[in-house]
Design an enzyme around this catalytic site. Structure first.
Site, PDB file in Angstrom:
ATOM      1  CE1 TYR A 162     -33.121  -6.017   7.059  1.00  8.92           C
ATOM      2  CE2 TYR A 162     -32.119  -5.034   5.248  1.00  8.92           C
ATOM      3  CZ  TYR A 162     -32.647  -5.932   5.996  1.00  8.92           C
ATOM      4  OH  TYR A 162     -32.790  -7.568   5.419  1.00  8.92           O
ATOM      5  CE  LYS A 195     -42.257 -16.166  16.658  1.00 11.71           C
ATOM      6  NZ  LYS A 195     -43.516 -17.216  16.777  1.00 11.71           N
ATOM      7  CG  ASP A 228     -43.121 -18.985  13.947  1.00 11.42           C
ATOM      8  OD1 ASP A 228     -44.066 -18.505  14.033  1.00 11.42           O
ATOM      9  OD2 ASP A 228     -43.346 -19.692  15.560  1.00 11.42           O
ATOM     10  CG  ASP A 277     -33.296 -10.300   3.505  1.00 15.12           C
ATOM     11  OD1 ASP A 277     -33.168 -10.524   2.349  1.00 15.12           O
ATOM     12  OD2 ASP A 277     -32.771 -10.891   4.840  1.00 15.12           O
ATOM     13  CG  ASP A 330     -32.641 -15.115   0.846  1.00 15.16           C
ATOM     14  OD1 ASP A 330     -32.546 -14.464  -0.478  1.00 15.16           O
ATOM     15  OD2 ASP A 330     -31.281 -15.734   0.413  1.00 15.16           O
TER      16      ASP A 330
HETATM   17  C1  IPM Z   1     -31.702  -7.745  -0.183  1.00 17.52           C
HETATM   18  C2  IPM Z   1     -30.284  -8.134   0.314  1.00 17.52           C
HETATM   19  C3  IPM Z   1     -30.742  -7.201   1.149  1.00 17.52           C
HETATM   20  C4  IPM Z   1     -31.123  -7.022   1.932  1.00 17.52           C
HETATM   21  C5  IPM Z   1     -29.111  -7.317   1.085  1.00 17.52           C
HETATM   22  C6  IPM Z   1     -27.916  -7.147   0.453  1.00 17.52           C
HETATM   23  C7  IPM Z   1     -27.764  -5.619   1.919  1.00 17.52           C
HETATM   24  O1  IPM Z   1     -30.402  -9.610   1.180  1.00 17.52           O
HETATM   25  O2  IPM Z   1     -32.176  -7.506  -1.288  1.00 17.52           O
HETATM   26  O3  IPM Z   1     -32.840  -9.306  -0.269  1.00 17.52           O
HETATM   27  O4  IPM Z   1     -31.027  -7.440   2.953  1.00 17.52           O
HETATM   28  O5  IPM Z   1     -32.341  -6.300   1.867  1.00 17.52           O
HETATM   29 MG    MG Z   2     -31.625 -11.216   1.054  1.00 17.08          MG
END
Ligand code: IPM
Ligand code: MG
Length: 353
Positions: free
Chosen positions: A142, A187, A219, A243, A247
């Protein structure tokens, strides 16, 4: 206690859930005799529209001066399909993380019994899953060196020993307070940066003899999370892996709209839902405010105001049990509650408690 809170409502459903978060926080502070002040500040697309910057200097100053930030969501579709856009709402979020030194993102992955049937996984696999993902938030690809040329582009995943040590320390401290099981996700079979993570973790592990440390390739971890989510207690990983895995973690619980998070580090901590700005629902009074409300619980807990956090969690559970739910989790034939109505119900319950 005196608490000064910066409120960053942002975009989409942000302002609606933010209002509920503020009302709940005010109600809890009244009940426990805390003096709270809220200062609202611009961020995201709303800030781009107003002043051309997704994280303006003034917002930064307000955050720095506050004890904590209550953040909602940023993002607007008008930027998503425009690769030429010079500024994007997401840059505001990244700028906030970097400028406030928020290197540790704490994302609890927790199930609610009454919602596990919403999980894409079988109930018997996911029921009772309860782990925390600690995501490094200010390093890796990032923020590493980048090139964006016409024929070549790259992002660099760079970490220093100091950056790895400080996030592992946070992870070990969480593990000590929980089931004492830490999984370091990397990794290391391919990436040099991952080998540094693993080396540093192996050096630190003996200082935490009560904690079982294991190492897992990312993975494999992604697979294990859906095969056996209950395996995990605390997981720690670098920015991009975190990240992706968070999710995955949030969706396997069946309650993505309910999960809060905290980002902590060198300056003011930030508390926010893990879900996004859901622009399609903007202004429709249908967004679930519970992740924002639980972010307020995490905020109190950060300041060691444990009873305050507990009260919020108890009332959130009660709202679910009594079917005071927004449409996406309402049971068939149940009453219809909007964002505001759920918020009002929670505030009333806090007053009555
Ligand atoms: C998160 C989001 C952010 C990230 C985006 C919106 C930049 O996906 O907070 O997980 O990738 O960190
Ligand atoms: Mg995210």
């Amino acid at each position: 206690m005196k608490l000064s809170i910066a409120v960053l409502a942002g975009d989409g459903i942000g302002p609606e859930i933010s209002k509920v978060g503020v009302d709940v926080m005010q109600a809890v502070c009244d009940k426990f005799n805390h003096e709270v002040t809220f200062t609202h500040a611009l961020c995201g697309a709303a800030a781009i529209d107003a002043v051309g910057d997704p994280f303006p200097e003034e917002t930064f100053r307000i955050c720095q001066d506050a004890d904590a930030v209550l953040f909602s969501a940023v993002g607007d579709p008008k930027f998503d399909n425009d690769p030429t856009a010079k500024v994007r709402p997401e840059q505001g979020l990244l700028a906030m993380r970097k400028k406030l030194g928020l290197f540790a993102n704490i994302r609890p992955v927790q199930t609610f019994d009454c919602l596990v049937h919403k999980s894409p996984l079988r109930t018997e696999l996911v029921k009772g899953a309860d782990f925390v993902c600690i995501r490094e938030l200010t390093g890796g690809m990032y923020f590493g060196a980048k090139k964006e040329g016409a024929d070549e582009a790259y992002d660099t995943c760079a970490y220093t020993r100091t950056e790895v040590e400080r996030i592992l320390k946070v992870a070990y401290e969480y593990a000590m307070r929980r089931r004492r099981h830490l999984t370091v996700v990397d990794k290391a079979n391919v990436l040099a940066s991952s080998r540094l993570w693993r080396k540093v973790a192996q050096e630190m592990a003996p200082a935490y003899p009560e904690v079982t440390t294991d190492y897992m390739y990312v993975d494999n971890a992604a697979m294990r999370m859906i095969q056996e989510p209950r395996f995990f207690d605390v997981m720690v990983t670098e920015n991009t892996f975190g990240d992706i895995l968070t999710d995955e973690g949030s969706c396997i619980t069946g309650s993505m709209g309910l999960l809060p998070s905290a980002s902590t580090g060198e300056s003011t901590p930030v508390f926010e839902p893990i879900h996004g700005s859901w622009p399609q629902a903007k202004g429709k009074n249908i967004a679930n405010p519970l992740a924002q409300v639980l972010s307020v619980a995490m905020l109190f807990e950060y300041f060691n105001l444990i009873d305050e956090g507990k009260l919020i969690r108890r009332i959130v559970d009660k709202s679910l049990d009594e079917n005071v739910r927004t449409p996406e989790i309402q049971v068939e034939g149940g009453a219809v509650y909007g964002t505001k109505e759920v918020g009002r119900w929670i505030v009333e319950e806090i007053k009555k408690a």
